[in-house]
Design a protein around this motif. Structure first.
Motif, PDB file in Angstrom:
ATOM      1  N   PRO A   1       0.453  26.008 -23.338  1.00 61.38           N
ATOM      2  CA  PRO A   1       0.798  27.227 -22.608  1.00 61.38           C
ATOM      3  C   PRO A   1       1.438  26.854 -21.271  1.00 61.38           C
ATOM      4  O   PRO A   1       0.922  25.998 -20.550  1.00 61.38           O
ATOM      5  N   PRO A   2       2.569  27.447 -20.921  1.00 61.78           N
ATOM      6  CA  PRO A   2       3.236  27.069 -19.670  1.00 61.78           C
ATOM      7  C   PRO A   2       2.388  27.449 -18.461  1.00 61.78           C
ATOM      8  O   PRO A   2       1.668  28.448 -18.490  1.00 61.78           O
ATOM      9  N   PRO A   3       2.435  26.672 -17.402  1.00 67.70           N
ATOM     10  CA  PRO A   3       1.656  27.001 -16.206  1.00 67.70           C
ATOM     11  C   PRO A   3       2.133  28.300 -15.577  1.00 67.70           C
ATOM     12  O   PRO A   3       3.313  28.647 -15.645  1.00 67.70           O
ATOM     13  N   GLU A   4       1.198  29.001 -14.943  1.00 70.49           N
ATOM     14  CA  GLU A   4       1.515  30.282 -14.314  1.00 70.49           C
ATOM     15  C   GLU A   4       1.892  30.118 -12.850  1.00 70.49           C
ATOM     16  O   GLU A   4       2.685  30.884 -12.323  1.00 70.49           O
ATOM     17  N   ARG A   5       1.287  29.135 -12.182  1.00 69.36           N
ATOM     18  CA  ARG A   5       1.568  28.890 -10.770  1.00 69.36           C
ATOM     19  C   ARG A   5       2.032  27.449 -10.605  1.00 69.36           C
ATOM     20  O   ARG A   5       1.379  26.511 -11.089  1.00 69.36           O
ATOM     21  N   LEU A   6       3.159  27.261  -9.931  1.00 70.31           N
ATOM     22  CA  LEU A   6       3.734  25.940  -9.755  1.00 70.31           C
ATOM     23  C   LEU A   6       4.015  25.702  -8.280  1.00 70.31           C
ATOM     24  O   LEU A   6       4.234  26.654  -7.516  1.00 70.31           O
ATOM     25  N   ALA A   7       4.017  24.441  -7.878  1.00 68.45           N
ATOM     26  CA  ALA A   7       4.254  24.113  -6.471  1.00 68.45           C
ATOM     27  C   ALA A   7       4.911  22.749  -6.377  1.00 68.45           C
ATOM     28  O   ALA A   7       4.723  21.880  -7.240  1.00 68.45           O
ATOM     29  N   VAL A   8       5.676  22.569  -5.326  1.00 69.92           N
ATOM     30  CA  VAL A   8       6.308  21.277  -5.032  1.00 69.92           C
ATOM     31  C   VAL A   8       5.481  20.582  -3.956  1.00 69.92           C
ATOM     32  O   VAL A   8       5.099  21.204  -2.947  1.00 69.92           O
ATOM     33  N   ARG A   9       5.160  19.326  -4.185  1.00 67.92           N
ATOM     34  CA  ARG A   9       4.400  18.559  -3.204  1.00 67.92           C
ATOM     35  C   ARG A   9       5.067  17.211  -2.979  1.00 67.92           C
ATOM     36  O   ARG A   9       5.840  16.733  -3.821  1.00 67.92           O
ATOM     37  N   THR A  10       4.750  16.587  -1.868  1.00 66.70           N
ATOM     38  CA  THR A  10       5.202  15.229  -1.574  1.00 66.70           C
ATOM     39  C   THR A  10       3.976  14.333  -1.548  1.00 66.70           C
ATOM     40  O   THR A  10       2.988  14.649  -0.873  1.00 66.70           O
ATOM     41  N   ARG A  11       4.050  13.233  -2.305  1.00 67.44           N
ATOM     42  CA  ARG A  11       2.895  12.348  -2.433  1.00 67.44           C
ATOM     43  C   ARG A  11       3.311  10.926  -2.107  1.00 67.44           C
ATOM     44  O   ARG A  11       4.368  10.453  -2.547  1.00 67.44           O
ATOM     45  N   SER A  12       2.486  10.230  -1.351  1.00 68.58           N
ATOM     46  CA  SER A  12       2.749   8.831  -1.022  1.00 68.58           C
ATOM     47  C   SER A  12       2.443   7.961  -2.228  1.00 68.58           C
ATOM     48  O   SER A  12       1.420   8.135  -2.898  1.00 68.58           O
ATOM     49  N   ARG A  13       3.355   7.026  -2.521  1.00 70.07           N
ATOM     50  CA  ARG A  13       3.181   6.140  -3.670  1.00 70.07           C
ATOM     51  C   ARG A  13       3.031   4.696  -3.215  1.00 70.07           C
ATOM     52  O   ARG A  13       3.749   4.239  -2.314  1.00 70.07           O
ATOM     53  N   SER A  14       2.101   3.970  -3.830  1.00 67.63           N
ATOM     54  CA  SER A  14       1.908   2.549  -3.559  1.00 67.63           C
ATOM     55  C   SER A  14       2.561   1.729  -4.657  1.00 67.63           C
ATOM     56  O   SER A  14       2.999   2.260  -5.683  1.00 67.63           O
ATOM     57  N   GLY A  15       2.597   0.419  -4.455  1.00 68.45           N
ATOM     58  CA  GLY A  15       3.156  -0.452  -5.477  1.00 68.45           C
ATOM     59  C   GLY A  15       2.427  -0.339  -6.800  1.00 68.45           C
ATOM     60  O   GLY A  15       3.031  -0.427  -7.871  1.00 68.45           O
ATOM     61  N   GLU A  16       1.116  -0.119  -6.763  1.00 65.62           N
ATOM     62  CA  GLU A  16       0.335  -0.019  -7.996  1.00 65.62           C
ATOM     63  C   GLU A  16       0.737   1.190  -8.835  1.00 65.62           C
ATOM     64  O   GLU A  16       0.530   1.202 -10.048  1.00 65.62           O
ATOM     65  N   ASP A  17       1.305   2.213  -8.206  1.00 62.39           N
ATOM     66  CA  ASP A  17       1.726   3.400  -8.951  1.00 62.39           C
ATOM     67  C   ASP A  17       2.902   3.112  -9.875  1.00 62.39           C
ATOM     68  O   ASP A  17       3.223   3.926 -10.748  1.00 62.39           O
TER      69      ASP A  17
ATOM     70  N   ASP B   1       0.816  -1.222   0.000  1.00 65.75           N
ATOM     71  CA  ASP B   1       0.000   0.000   0.000  1.00 65.75           C
ATOM     72  C   ASP B   1       0.844   1.264   0.000  1.00 65.75           C
ATOM     73  O   ASP B   1       0.465   2.268  -0.607  1.00 65.75           O
ATOM     74  N   ARG B   2       1.971   1.240   0.702  1.00 65.07           N
ATOM     75  CA  ARG B   2       2.812   2.433   0.750  1.00 65.07           C
ATOM     76  C   ARG B   2       4.264   2.033   0.539  1.00 65.07           C
ATOM     77  O   ARG B   2       4.849   1.345   1.360  1.00 65.07           O
ATOM     78  N   ILE B   3       4.801   2.451  -0.592  1.00 67.90           N
ATOM     79  CA  ILE B   3       6.188   2.124  -0.940  1.00 67.90           C
ATOM     80  C   ILE B   3       7.122   3.252  -0.534  1.00 67.90           C
ATOM     81  O   ILE B   3       8.139   3.046   0.110  1.00 67.90           O
TER      82      ILE B   3
END
Length: 258
Positions: free
Chosen positions: A217-233, A124-126
């Motif tokens: 068209p290039p994005p105007e607002r960008l952000a860095v995020r952290t996301r949990s990845r599972s084996g299925e990803d 579930d969480r890799i």
């Protein structure tokens, strides 16, 4: 550019191919079925061998399985996830994938890797993955690849990328200096292949193409995020590897990385 692989069928080993018009045929030092003559002085014979191999049995190019595994960034992300999950949990997978094209995975190790793939995809969480996204759409623009030090864009005077501390632009000096770094920022294209990057009240102009344009068209607002990845990803890697390892177990032939 990326990692491909194949597994030979058993037709040649079991004497089920049409007769080869040239000899000798055998396994070369790289583990490939080949005409065992030097290329120089035998070019016509090698062309005859290649033509024979293409149609010698019902399998295309005498391959039981043939897969494009992933581009190299995808391979590195999968290896990164294996390290984060703990190499002791998936020891064969952690060491099986090559760092360059070439080499092989024997059938006995492919059988173990197949079991590890099944366990991996059920997890579930890799790992946690750092991504740069378009805030308006959620589209992923960059992913942090540890072995690349997060760098995904190169220019004559800069390099840019994303890491756990945010999006960054460095100059190409030795040592490099940070031109820009932010976790959340705006961008605006300027004439002359320049881009204005803004965070808070700070404005930085860099000579580079906008991040994430890719024909849109290039994005105007960008952000860095952290996301949990599972084996299925990681199905993009797991599924081709599963097919290759299954073919290796069925034939007793190695997975050939190429």
């Amino acid at each position: 550019m990326g990692l491909d692989a194949f597994v030979y069928c058993r037709c040649w080993q079991d004497g089920l191919t049409t007769p080869c018009p040239v000899e000798p045929v055998g396994i070369d030092e790289e583990g490939c079925l080949a005409l065992l003559r030097p290329w120089e002085g035998n070019k016509a014979a090698h062309r005859m061998f290649d033509a024979w191999q293409a149609e010698a049995c019902p399998h295309k190019a005498m391959e039981q399985a043939s897969e494009h595994v992933s581009n190299w960034a995808g391979v590195r992300l999968f290896q990164q996830a294996l390290r984060a999950a703990g190499p002791e949990r998936f020891p064969t997978l952690a060491t099986a994938l090559p760092n360059l094209n070439g080499g092989s995975l024997p059938a006995d190790r492919a059988a173990v890797a197949l079991a590890e793939l099944d366990a991996f995809v059920r997890t579930d969480r890799i790992s946690d993955e750092v991504e740069l996204i378009d805030e308006a759409t959620g589209r992923v623009l960059m992913q942090y690849v540890e072995s690349y030090h997060g760098v995904f864009m190169f220019g004559p005077d800069f390099q840019a990328g994303v890491d756990p501390n945010g999006f960054f632009v460095l100059d190409r000096a030795d040592p490099p200096a940070t031109l820009f770094r932010a976790v959340r920022f705006g961008q605006r294209p300027l004439p002359g292949d320049r881009v204005e990057l803004t965070v808070g009240g700070t404005r930085t102009v860099v000579t580079m193409r906008p991040v994430g344009e890719h024909g849109e068209p290039p994005p105007e607002r960008l952000a860095v995020r952290t996301r949990s990845r599972s084996g299925e990803d990681f199905a993009y890697m797991v599924e081709p590897l599963r097919r290759l390892c299954a073919a290796s177990v069925a034939t007793g032939n190695p997975v050939m990385w190429c």
